[in-house]
Design an enzyme around this catalytic site. Structure first.
Site, PDB file in Angstrom:
ATOM      1  N   LYS A   1      -0.954  15.616 -10.378  1.00 35.25           N
ATOM      2  CA  LYS A   1       0.078  15.320 -11.374  1.00 35.25           C
ATOM      3  C   LYS A   1       0.986  16.522 -11.630  1.00 35.25           C
ATOM      4  O   LYS A   1       2.158  16.349 -11.984  1.00 35.25           O
ATOM      5  CB  LYS A   1      -0.581  14.848 -12.671  1.00 35.25           C
ATOM      6  CG  LYS A   1      -1.226  13.465 -12.550  1.00 35.25           C
ATOM      7  CD  LYS A   1      -0.223  12.412 -12.107  1.00 35.25           C
ATOM      8  CE  LYS A   1      -0.799  11.014 -12.121  1.00 35.25           C
ATOM      9  NZ  LYS A   1       0.186   9.969 -11.730  1.00 35.25           N
TER      10      LYS A   1
ATOM     11  N   TYR B   1      -7.066  15.470  -9.866  1.00 32.87           N
ATOM     12  CA  TYR B   1      -6.098  14.613 -10.562  1.00 32.87           C
ATOM     13  C   TYR B   1      -5.044  15.479 -11.248  1.00 32.87           C
ATOM     14  O   TYR B   1      -3.833  15.233 -11.116  1.00 32.87           O
ATOM     15  CB  TYR B   1      -6.813  13.740 -11.589  1.00 32.87           C
ATOM     16  CG  TYR B   1      -5.880  12.911 -12.437  1.00 32.87           C
ATOM     17  CD1 TYR B   1      -5.295  11.750 -11.929  1.00 32.87           C
ATOM     18  CD2 TYR B   1      -5.578  13.285 -13.747  1.00 32.87           C
ATOM     19  CE1 TYR B   1      -4.427  10.995 -12.708  1.00 32.87           C
ATOM     20  CE2 TYR B   1      -4.719  12.527 -14.526  1.00 32.87           C
ATOM     21  CZ  TYR B   1      -4.147  11.384 -14.005  1.00 32.87           C
ATOM     22  OH  TYR B   1      -3.278  10.645 -14.778  1.00 32.87           O
TER      23      TYR B   1
ATOM     24  N   ASN C   1       0.874  -1.169   0.000  1.00 36.23           N
ATOM     25  CA  ASN C   1       0.000   0.000   0.000  1.00 36.23           C
ATOM     26  C   ASN C   1       0.910   1.218   0.000  1.00 36.23           C
ATOM     27  O   ASN C   1       1.525   1.544   1.015  1.00 36.23           O
ATOM     28  CB  ASN C   1      -0.893  -0.012   1.238  1.00 36.23           C
ATOM     29  CG  ASN C   1      -1.782   1.218   1.332  1.00 36.23           C
ATOM     30  OD1 ASN C   1      -1.696   2.138   0.517  1.00 36.23           O
ATOM     31  ND2 ASN C   1      -2.647   1.256   2.337  1.00 36.23           N
TER      32      ASN C   1
END
Length: 252
Positions: free
Chosen positions: A163, A159, A65
């Site tokens: 990034k 998102y 994880n």
């Protein structure tokens, strides 16, 4: 060129058949590397390891994880116990979510950043000590065209933001440790021919393709090839860089 005989490469998120991690791992195996398949999906990890062994390659599977420091540290120690070193880390693990800012929740934001940025940080931090001790290492981080142009392919604003954070983190870290023989670079894929792309309705898919000068999605091997280059000894004077792999959908 690009020989990885005797090198040990960790690829996170490489146990899934949906993304590009498996192709990345196999590309390193084809160049002679021993590859660590690291993913939360135990069945996927085992399947990928078996595929690589069937190719005649060497692979180790680790269920991890990436958002949990203890889990990441245990993965790195297991790799060191088996191979004695880590030459390359490819931070490929990531998640996305299509949602507008208006409908997004704080938990949505935290979940995306927890995997895409905190997970990348924990994995990177964990390999830094053995790489610095060896005076050699290659870290390649997966960003996205969305992090540079602000969306327009997949995912929401969280998102894209995560990034973009990958790029800033990578450049800062390259200033910290590149003098010690460890390089940190990023790749920014655009639309890639994965299961996610194939699941898009035709109307949505056509809109995305219209914005790509090359008129097609990229292939996973095209992304993997750039990553293998950045991880190679031949790329020894490249650090803090980002390579766009998007068919021209974003140019800078």
């Amino acid at each position: 060129m690009f020989e990885f005989d005797g090198q040990v490469v960790i690829v996170t998120g490489s146990g899934s058949a949906k993304g590009i991690g498996k192709t990345i791992a196999k590309s390193f195996v084809e160049q002679g590397a021993s590859v660590v398949i690291a993913d939360m999906n135990e069945a996927g990890v085992n399947a990928t390891v078996e595929e690589i062994k069937a190719m005649g390659g060497d692979a180790m599977g680790v269920v991890v994880n990436v958002t949990n420091k203890d889990s990441v540290d245990a993965m790195v120690q297991a790799v060191l116990d088996k191979y004695g070193k880590i030459d390359v880390l490819v931070n490929n693990a990531g998640i996305s979510q299509k949602v507008t800012v208006e409908d997004m929740t704080a938990d949505d934001m935290r979940r995306i950043f927890e995997v895409n940025m905190v997970g990348l940080f924990l994995c990177t931090q964990a390999v830094m000590k053995p790489m610095r001790a060896a005076k050699y290492g290659r870290i390649v981080n997966l960003s996205s065209v969305s992090g540079k142009r602000g969306g327009g392919v997949f995912g929401g604003a969280h998102y894209s933001a995560s990034k973009a954070a990958v790029l800033a983190f990578s450049k800062n870290l390259s200033r910290e440790i590149s003098a010690e023989g460890v390089t940190i670079n990023s790749v920014c894929p655009g639309l890639i021919n994965t299961e996610i792309w194939k699941s898009l309705p035709k109307e949505d898919a056509d809109k995305v393709i219209d914005g790509i000068p090359m008129g097609r999605p990229g292939e996973t091997k095209e992304v993997a090839a750039a990553i293998v280059f950045l991880a190679s000894k031949e790329a020894s004077y490249i650090t803090g860089e980002e390579i766009d792999i998007n068919g021209g959908s974003h140019m800078d």
